[in-house]
Scaffold this motif. Structure first.
Motif, PDB file in Angstrom:
ATOM      1  N   UNK A 184       3.482  30.803  18.760  1.00 24.63           N
ATOM      2  CA  UNK A 184       2.854  30.130  19.897  1.00 24.63           C
ATOM      3  C   UNK A 184       1.886  29.037  19.434  1.00 24.63           C
ATOM      4  N   UNK A 185       1.192  29.272  18.326  1.00 29.32           N
ATOM      5  CA  UNK A 185       0.268  28.264  17.795  1.00 29.32           C
ATOM      6  C   UNK A 185       1.028  27.058  17.255  1.00 29.32           C
ATOM      7  N   UNK A 221      14.084  37.380  17.083  1.00 30.13           N
ATOM      8  CA  UNK A 221      13.661  37.685  18.447  1.00 30.13           C
ATOM      9  C   UNK A 221      12.595  38.762  18.435  1.00 30.13           C
ATOM     10  N   UNK A 222      11.586  38.562  19.250  1.00 28.49           N
ATOM     11  CA  UNK A 222      10.534  39.558  19.357  1.00 28.49           C
ATOM     12  C   UNK A 222       9.452  39.445  18.304  1.00 28.49           C
ATOM     13  N   UNK A 223       9.611  38.560  17.346  1.00 28.03           N
ATOM     14  CA  UNK A 223       8.588  38.368  16.322  1.00 28.03           C
ATOM     15  C   UNK A 223       7.542  37.388  16.824  1.00 28.03           C
ATOM     16  N   UNK A 224       6.339  37.559  16.346  1.00 25.87           N
ATOM     17  CA  UNK A 224       5.258  36.682  16.763  1.00 25.87           C
ATOM     18  C   UNK A 224       4.948  35.602  15.731  1.00 25.87           C
ATOM     19  N   UNK A 225       5.404  35.782  14.499  1.00 24.37           N
ATOM     20  CA  UNK A 225       5.145  34.832  13.424  1.00 24.37           C
ATOM     21  C   UNK A 225       6.454  34.403  12.782  1.00 24.37           C
ATOM     22  N   UNK A 226       6.485  33.172  12.289  1.00 20.99           N
ATOM     23  CA  UNK A 226       7.671  32.744  11.570  1.00 20.99           C
ATOM     24  C   UNK A 226       7.406  32.798  10.076  1.00 20.99           C
ATOM     25  N   UNK A 261       2.879  21.471  17.947  1.00 16.69           N
ATOM     26  CA  UNK A 261       3.993  20.524  18.027  1.00 16.69           C
ATOM     27  C   UNK A 261       4.255  20.042  19.449  1.00 16.69           C
ATOM     28  N   UNK A 262       3.496  20.592  20.388  1.00 16.83           N
ATOM     29  CA  UNK A 262       3.676  20.271  21.813  1.00 16.83           C
ATOM     30  C   UNK A 262       5.108  20.554  22.256  1.00 16.83           C
ATOM     31  N   UNK A 263       5.589  21.746  21.881  1.00 21.57           N
ATOM     32  CA  UNK A 263       6.937  22.207  22.232  1.00 21.57           C
ATOM     33  C   UNK A 263       6.842  23.587  22.850  1.00 21.57           C
ATOM     34  N   UNK A 319       3.984  21.454   7.878  1.00 21.86           N
ATOM     35  CA  UNK A 319       2.646  20.898   8.134  1.00 21.86           C
ATOM     36  C   UNK A 319       1.988  21.638   9.287  1.00 21.86           C
ATOM     37  N   UNK A 320       2.755  21.913  10.334  1.00 23.13           N
ATOM     38  CA  UNK A 320       2.208  22.635  11.483  1.00 23.13           C
ATOM     39  C   UNK A 320       1.704  24.010  11.061  1.00 23.13           C
TER      40      UNK A 320
END
Length: 56
Positions: free
Chosen positions: A45-46, A6-11, A51-53, A35-36
């Motif tokens: 967010x990218x 939570x609160x992170x911007x990158x995975x 993934x259109x999710x 792949x994404x």
């Protein structure tokens, strides 16, 4: 989803638990998630847009 995510911007695509959790959250396979990330980077967010999710 763990509280750490939570609160992170990158995975972190290299962390198995994180990768599994985000793949499940987006409703895609881990391969599709990888792949994404390869295509657009690791910003949540990218990846969500690719993934259109929804990101949340």
């Amino acid at each position: 989803m763990s509280t750490q995510a939570r609160g992170k911007t990158h995975l972190d695509i290299y962390d198995r638990a994180t990768r599994e959790a985000w793949a499940q959250r987006f409703g895609v396979s881990e391969d599709r998630l990888r792949k994404a990330v390869t295509m657009v980077g690791s910003r949540i967010t990218s990846v969500a847009a690719y993934l259109d999710r929804p990101a949340t």
